[in-house]
Design a protein around this motif. Structure first.
Motif, PDB file in Angstrom:
ATOM      1  N   VAL A  34       0.626  -2.589   6.393  1.00 26.99           N
ATOM      2  CA  VAL A  34       1.104  -3.928   6.737  1.00 26.99           C
ATOM      3  C   VAL A  34       0.348  -4.978   5.921  1.00 26.99           C
ATOM      4  CG1 VAL A  34       1.262  -5.647   8.584  1.00 26.99           C
ATOM      5  CG2 VAL A  34       1.903  -3.265   9.038  1.00 26.99           C
ATOM      6  N   LEU A  35      -0.971  -4.833   5.812  1.00 20.86           N
ATOM      7  CA  LEU A  35      -1.785  -5.760   5.039  1.00 20.86           C
ATOM      8  C   LEU A  35      -1.346  -5.791   3.572  1.00 20.86           C
ATOM      9  CD1 LEU A  35      -4.362  -7.595   4.923  1.00 20.86           C
ATOM     10  CD2 LEU A  35      -5.605  -5.528   4.303  1.00 20.86           C
ATOM     11  N   ARG A  36      -1.183  -4.624   2.978  1.00 22.82           N
ATOM     12  CA  ARG A  36      -0.803  -4.550   1.553  1.00 22.82           C
ATOM     13  C   ARG A  36       0.597  -5.100   1.335  1.00 22.82           C
ATOM     14  NH1 ARG A  36      -5.471  -4.529  -0.790  1.00 22.82           N
ATOM     15  NH2 ARG A  36      -6.807  -3.293   0.511  1.00 22.82           N
ATOM     16  N   ASN A  37       1.520  -4.745   2.222  1.00 20.26           N
ATOM     17  CA  ASN A  37       2.904  -5.178   2.077  1.00 20.26           C
ATOM     18  C   ASN A  37       3.019  -6.689   2.271  1.00 20.26           C
ATOM     19  OD1 ASN A  37       5.884  -5.433   3.498  1.00 20.26           O
ATOM     20  ND2 ASN A  37       5.795  -3.966   1.818  1.00 20.26           N
ATOM     21  N   SER A  38       2.345  -7.233   3.273  1.00 23.17           N
ATOM     22  CA  SER A  38       2.399  -8.682   3.499  1.00 23.17           C
ATOM     23  C   SER A  38       1.660  -9.431   2.395  1.00 23.17           C
ATOM     24  CB  SER A  38       1.841  -9.048   4.873  1.00 23.17           C
ATOM     25  OG  SER A  38       0.490  -8.688   4.973  1.00 23.17           O
ATOM     26  N   GLY A  39       0.778  -8.743   1.685  1.00 20.83           N
ATOM     27  CA  GLY A  39       0.069  -9.336   0.557  1.00 20.83           C
ATOM     28  C   GLY A  39       0.861  -9.276  -0.741  1.00 20.83           C
ATOM     29  N   SER A  42       4.979  -4.224  -2.946  1.00 19.71           N
ATOM     30  CA  SER A  42       6.235  -3.605  -2.509  1.00 19.71           C
ATOM     31  C   SER A  42       6.274  -2.112  -2.818  1.00 19.71           C
ATOM     32  CB  SER A  42       7.427  -4.306  -3.150  1.00 19.71           C
ATOM     33  OG  SER A  42       7.363  -4.207  -4.556  1.00 19.71           O
ATOM     34  N   MET A  68       9.237  -0.891   5.133  1.00 20.35           N
ATOM     35  CA  MET A  68       8.635  -2.120   4.608  1.00 20.35           C
ATOM     36  C   MET A  68       8.818  -2.226   3.092  1.00 20.35           C
ATOM     37  SD  MET A  68       5.112  -2.773   6.788  1.00 20.35           S
ATOM     38  CE  MET A  68       4.247  -1.532   5.862  1.00 20.35           C
ATOM     39  N   ALA A  72      11.179  -4.887   0.896  1.00 17.32           N
ATOM     40  CA  ALA A  72      10.561  -5.732  -0.132  1.00 17.32           C
ATOM     41  C   ALA A  72      11.081  -5.411  -1.537  1.00 17.32           C
ATOM     42  CB  ALA A  72       9.043  -5.573  -0.083  1.00 17.32           C
TER      43      ALA A  72
END
Length: 127
Positions: A34-39, A42, A68, A72
């Protein structure tokens, strides 16, 4: 729980240092996804070279990461999965969902191929 994160220009590799992806380890890896994807990442590679087994919790975090990344516009790849994990994926009928690479080098090739394909499609739509 320990894991290694290797950031690259087009993707990130997450390598858990656990023998089993289960209810204990899955939430920590999920948080990292979640952290990497929201950062903005993709494309995520989950390197399973240290993992010997997984349960339904482990598969669920893989499905979450897949969803996710796809949302993205990227790709989620399982790399270095042993036969036991591949069998579990097959038994759960998820082999059509997960992209599986024999090693991280193949995963990288798959990501770059996908990126080139996306760039070409974008150029064709503009032209």
């Amino acid at each position: 729980m320990k894991f290694t994160i290797d950031k690259h220009e087009k993707y990130v590799t997450i390598q858990p240092h656990v023998e089993v992806l289960d209810g204990d380890s899955a939430p920590k890896i999920k948080a990292e996804f979640v952290l990497r994807n929201s950062g903005g990442q993709s494309n995520i590679v989950l390197d399973l070279s240290h993992v010997k087994d997984a349960d339904s919790s482990g598969l669920r975090i893989g499905l979450l990461a897949h969803r996710m990344c796809k949302t993205a516009g990227g790709v989620f790849i399982l790399a270095c999965a042993n036969q036991r994990i591949k069998n579990l994926i097959s038994v759960c009928k998820l082999d059509g969902v997960f992209t599986i690479a024999p090693n991280t080098a193949e995963a990288e090739d798959m990501i770059f191929s996908k990126e080139i394909e996306r760039d070409l499609r974008g150029a064709a739509e503009e032209g």
